[in-house]
Design an enzyme around this catalytic site. Sequence first.
Site, PDB file in Angstrom:
ATOM      1  N   LYS A  52      35.120  29.627  43.542  1.00  0.00           N
ATOM      2  CA  LYS A  52      35.546  30.197  42.803  1.00  0.00           C
ATOM      3  C   LYS A  52      36.721  28.739  42.272  1.00  0.00           C
ATOM      4  CE  LYS A  52      35.325  35.438  42.004  1.00  0.00           C
ATOM      5  NZ  LYS A  52      33.861  34.597  40.758  1.00  0.00           N
ATOM      6  N   ARG A  58      26.159  42.685  43.129  1.00  0.00           N
ATOM      7  CA  ARG A  58      24.795  43.652  43.592  1.00  0.00           C
ATOM      8  C   ARG A  58      24.268  43.549  44.750  1.00  0.00           C
ATOM      9  NH1 ARG A  58      22.776  39.365  39.369  1.00  0.00           N
ATOM     10  NH2 ARG A  58      25.014  38.688  38.688  1.00  0.00           N
TER      11      ARG A  58
END
Length: 463
Positions: A243, A317
């Site tokens: 990020k 996930r």
Amino acid sequence: MTPFQYIERPLPFTEKAGASRPVHLLTPADLEANTLADAAAAWAEHAGFQAQAGDFLLVPGSDGAVNCALFGLGSDPAATPFTAGRLARLLPPGAWHIETPAGAPCDALLGYGLGSYSFRRYLAERPAPVRIGLGDGVDAADLGRQVAGAFLARDLINTPTNDMGPADLEDAARRLAAHYGAEVSVVAGDDLLAQNFPLIHTVGRAAATAPRLIEMRWGRKGGKRVTLVGKGVCFDTGGLDIKGAANMLLMKKDMGGAANVLGLALMIMDAGLPIDLRVLIPAVENSIAGNAFRPGDVYKSRKGLTVQIDNTDAEGRLVLADALAYADEEEADLIIDMATLTGAARVALGAEVPPFFTDDEALAGAVAAASEAVTDPVWRLPLHKGYEKLLKTPIADLTNAPSGGMAGSITAALFLKRFVTRCPSWAHFDIYGWSQSERAQGPAGGEAQAIRALYHHLRHNLA
């Protein structure tokens, strides 16, 4: 029993005592009806107090000391039910009680309780407490557990990762469990591979603190089996798909799903709901090192489905997939997972309204009704089968990051759904876990989302 609190602090409520001063909650219509004593009414008129939402006025007595306080609810109190939360930042220290022409409304008391929150673990200053006395007809125990559950979620999210890594999150779960007599077991490090939790190990193996699956059990055997699964990514660098700095600033909150399911578990256990409760938290830190998982890698999940890694920043996930598959093996009556999963959810509904996904129509209706009843907003989004094709990839069963950038929250939910095949009722909540600015019911920072609605549903429909 006093509800569990992660950071010890007095809850903002006490029994109503004769020495407490009244806070009059008023609408403009109440002012016109002359519901105040003459001296207070005259003071309000001279001060220009109009009882608009959030208006506040201290009223002196004959000795010059503060005698009471006036607080405006506005002409439509139902539109802003937690406005009284601002009182926690307005009232002078001491003991108070709420008075209204029709008695203290529960929303006002809950709003006050939630609004009294502050996170001061790292601050030397400890302001004098302001506490509201509770009169007859108030379910003080239920009010207290809802506030404590929200405080727990907020405390865990607000704590920075140097004090809230995977081991610290395990410690928080153990402390909560000890308070209510629950049992905790943990699978950590390479034992995750030995016990077939490969995706949890994959995401967390590059961190200095070992990844782990935390499992808590509590409740009445033979009751409805409810399993809560919370994403516990204690910090997310994004992995090798790193990020940018701005996007990494809030990544201590990426364990917000875990924080919220622990807050919900607190409410359930404190209320003694007659259910068989199981809580699963895959706790990891998505870090970068020589052994970090890579874009293009393919891994087999606990369920046997293979997953191609097309973005290491879609790690939540992955850990949820193994935890959900494990949850599904026991054939629970209801599985609920909560996760700070996608930016797409925030684009769709903003920071204050989490989307949820389920193909159980009865559950969807019950959750929506509970959300409305307790003013804890959620909104159902579809598990649109037409988007399942976006999860396909030539060399694995699934991709963890469909290309194209569209319907990201839906495709993430569809990915998770592939790992719940036996449970008759499952719901996924894509929460933000953060309040971007101060509101009546609390300051900016970590936030409890959807758990009061879920508690209301479980208490009234499942227990």
